[in-house]
Design an enzyme around this catalytic site. Structure first.
Site, PDB file in Angstrom:
ATOM      1  CD  GLU A 181     -30.947  31.001  20.118  1.00 40.42           C
ATOM      2  OE1 GLU A 181     -31.077  30.398  21.239  1.00 40.42           O
ATOM      3  OE2 GLU A 181     -31.845  31.878  19.749  1.00 40.42           O
ATOM      4  CG  ASP A 182     -31.541  27.564  17.294  1.00 45.63           C
ATOM      5  OD1 ASP A 182     -30.896  27.707  18.017  1.00 45.63           O
ATOM      6  OD2 ASP A 182     -32.917  27.523  17.110  1.00 45.63           O
TER       7      ASP A 182
END
Length: 705
Positions: free
Chosen positions: A76-77
């Site tokens: 996600e990051d």
């Protein structure tokens, strides 16, 4: 701050050395991936996955779950994708990480929709591997512990979501410690003032109660010691959120809630549980109706214990829970207790089997739900079970939430049983499907081959499975009904143009569907039935004519569309004139209700004649089914009990009364308006004839507008 070395020493106490090495490797990978990223608190981002892994290590989770915890935010990051994680740490860990990751690539119209989509994705991943939810729960727990650094609005939103979804999931999986921490942290974030006041009151009460608590504990311990039982007696204290909920739901003050003293007795075996129960019942008198045996019949989340309430010294109620050490471990950590991951091919028992069964139910709901918001509503219903236990006629026990009815029972047996359910027997007596079930009852479902779910079941179906299946079936039926009616309406419009649906060329039809962005003919027919498209204009466009060319043509050249009464939601009946089989009728295409049937003489229909293209010639089919509303106005003498007399007479004819209202005509006579359900004009005439024979009835007439 926690370190990888401290975690490593914890892991080596229960994992193989090579497994703890793999977890350390995952940590270094995450540290590199998140390099330069900081949390809102100013700490390096990697402290978060490390803290999540520590939570799971305290539960003695396996090495793959811990690796997934280290890597859960990498997709996600950072720029690293699922395949890269799969190459480094194996497909199983990559699947776990992907299941926990949020949906970042998709755009959502609302925050609620985004949350619902995320949970839906997680549910699908849980079905493949239940460990996904355990990593997610640990992730959410650390986020809740560090909620203080977030802006108030965001912190409140996360706390609300935790109390609404994640705390009940932890409860469902038997993870009591996690649930209690979620609830107390969420409560403090949502209602800081209330939390502080209850906390202060709790500290004060603890000091006042200490002497009595010690005295009761000593009495229980010495009694059990004399009888040769090796037990551990723990004073049990309610946590903040449960005190708040109890005060709110029972409308009691703090002092009334704290009047109850609670103890937990931990023993060595199941046999000792029942022996200790006998001992405490001889020490203090038990309160009737307060004994619950969750050892013989465990809760849905695998929780086992004996519960009893005693009347202690000075008339103080004492709650007692008696369980083994294994049950205590299971009550606190649930599915995560003594984790040993098993593949689907192996048999799982206890809480693992129950959890997997629950997830399978989630998956079935997800497949039948219309959208993610509908799915999450079903999940919320499913997450708050205060269970009852009922028996099938063959003696099998089924768990249902409190307030469940025979409809819920039917769907929990099998979807087909629910769909074809017509009646039920509770303890061998015929009972309404809407009657709430009680623990210990035997329920038998009566089915019929042609039966189908009734929309009214929504009013009393409680379980998510029942509601999802009813909604799914009715949606499916509605589409079938719409397509059939749309076909009849379009065919009638084409016949008026000396054509027919079967005479249209496939090429023309395909071109028309493509131009108007319809995937198939049924989609067009459904739109026509719902009055989103007018059949006359659609027929003209299909034949390549303009509306002006056919203005002189009359619809009466084609036969009226026959109404059978089985069209479902796409045909409704005017509440202004209450048409019934036998009345001359005409239809109006409403974009909200589909075809609305009116009597030809209806005043409202006269106002609609300006939109002639929306009017449809209708007639009743030779074989009409169903019941229809009719309103009777009865003029009666002002006598006591007249409404009861009329209702009894109508009831004796097997007719349903939908509504009764009265209006005084003068001091001597009253009008009674009855809305009843009838089958045809002949049926109505028979009812009116019977009502005219009642003494004190002066006149009976049908209200048509």
């Amino acid at each position: 701050m926690q370190t990888i070395d401290a975690l490593d020493s914890t892991l080596r106490s229960y994992l193989q050395p090579d497994q703890s090495t793999q977890v350390r490797r995952a940590y270094y990978f995450a540290e590199q991936a998140h390099h330069g990223q900081l949390r809102r608190s100013g700490e390096p981002y990697v402290t978060h996955p490390l803290a999540v892994a520590n939570i799971l290590a305290d539960m003695h989770m396996d090495h793959q779950s811990l690796m997934a915890a280290m890597l859960h935010d990498v997709i996600e990051d950072t720029g690293i994708d699922k395949s890269a994680i799969g190459d480094q740490f194996g497909d199983t860990v990559a699947e776990l990480v992907d299941g926990v990751s949020k949906l970042t690539q998709m755009e959502f119209s609302t925050l609620e929709e985004k949350q619902a989509e995320n949970f839906q994705k997680m549910a699908l991943a849980m079905a493949r591997d239940i460990r996904v939810i355990l990593v997610k729960l640990a992730d959410r727990l650390h986020n809740m512990r560090t909620l203080g650094v977030l802006p108030t609005g965001k912190a409140r939103r996360i706390a609300h979501e935790t109390l609404e979804i994640y705390a009940p999931i932890a409860m469902r999986l038997g993870m009591n410690n996690v649930r209690m921490e979620y609830e107390d942290l969420g409560f403090s974030a949502l209602y800081p003032m209330r939390a502080r006041r209850i906390s202060a009151a709790l500290l004060k009460a603890r000091g006042n109660r200490k002497e009595l608590v010690d005295k009761v504990r000593h009495q229980i311990e010495s009694t059990l010691e004399q009888e040769g039982h090796d037990v551990e007696v723990i004073g049990r204290e309610k946590h903040l959120y449960s005190i708040y909920k109890k005060m709110k739901s029972k409308k009691k003050s703090f002092s009334e809630i704290m009047d109850i003293y609670a103890f937990r007795i931990i023993v060595d075996s199941v046999d000792t549980c029942y022996r200790v129960l006998g001992s405490v019942h001889s020490l203090y008198k038990p309160v009737p109706g307060e004994f619950k045996d969750y050892i013989a019949i465990p809760k849905a989340n695998g929780y086992q214990s004996l519960h009893t309430v005693l009347m202690g010294m000075h008339g103080v109620p004492i709650e007692i829970q008696i369980r083994t050490r294994e049950m205590e471990e299971m009550a606190n950590n649930g599915i995560a207790a003594h984790w040993l991951y098993k593949s689907d091919s192996q048999s799982a028992s206890g809480s693992h089997a129950r959890a997997r069964q629950w997830v399978q139910g989630l998956l079935e709901m997800q497949q039948r739900a219309g959208n993610s918001l509908e799915f999450i509503e079903s999940v919320k219903i499913d997450l708050f079970p205060d269970e009852i236990y009922v028996f099938t006629p063959k003696g099998r026990i089924l768990e249902l939430p409190r307030g469940a009815t025979a409809v819920d029972f039917a769907y929990s047996v099998h979807t087909d049983v629910g769909n074809s359910c017509v009646a039920c027997r509770i303890n061998r007596r015929l009972a309404p499907l809407s009657e709430p079930l009680q623990s210990g009852q035997t329920v038998e479902i009566l089915t019929a081959p042609g039966a189908r779910p009734n929309p009214s079941w929504f009013n009393y179906a409680v379980t998510a499975k029942a509601r999802t299946n009813i909604r799914h079936f009715l949606k499916h039926q509605t589409r079938e009904d719409s397509v059939a009616l749309g076909k009849r309406l379009l065919d009638k419009a084409l016949v008026a143009q000396d054509s027919g649906l079967d005479q249209l060329s496939d090429t023309n039809l395909a071109d028309y569907l493509q131009q108007n962005e319809y995937a198939e003919l049924n989609d067009l027919l459904e739109d026509i039935a719902r009055a989103n498209r007018l059949p006359t204009i659609t027929a003209q466009q299909l034949l390549g004519q303009s509306s002006t060319e056919t203005e002189s043509d009359s619809d009466t050249q084609a036969a009226p569309v026959a109404i059978r009464g089985t069209e479902g939601f796409v045909v409704s009946y005017g509440r202004c004139c209450h048409p019934i089989p036998g009345d001359p009728i005409e239809g109006y295409l409403s974009s909200e209700k589909g075809v609305v049937v009116h009597r030809e003489s209806c005043k409202n229909l006269g106002d609609m004649r300006d939109n002639r293209e929306r009017l449809v010639a209708l007639r009743w089919d030779d074989e009409v089914e169903g019941e229809y509303d009719a309103v009777l106005r009865i003029e009666v003498e002002n006598r006591r009990g007249m409404i009861a007399v009329l209702a009894t007479r109508i009831n004796s004819m097997g007719v349903n009364i939908e509504k009764i209202s009265t209006e005084d005509k003068d001091y001597q006579f009253t009008y009674v308006d009855l809305e009843i359900q009838i089958e045809s004009r002949v049926h109505l005439a028979r009812i009116m004839k019977r009502l005219r024979t009642v003494d004190s009835v002066r006149r009976v007439s049908r209200v048509t507008n």
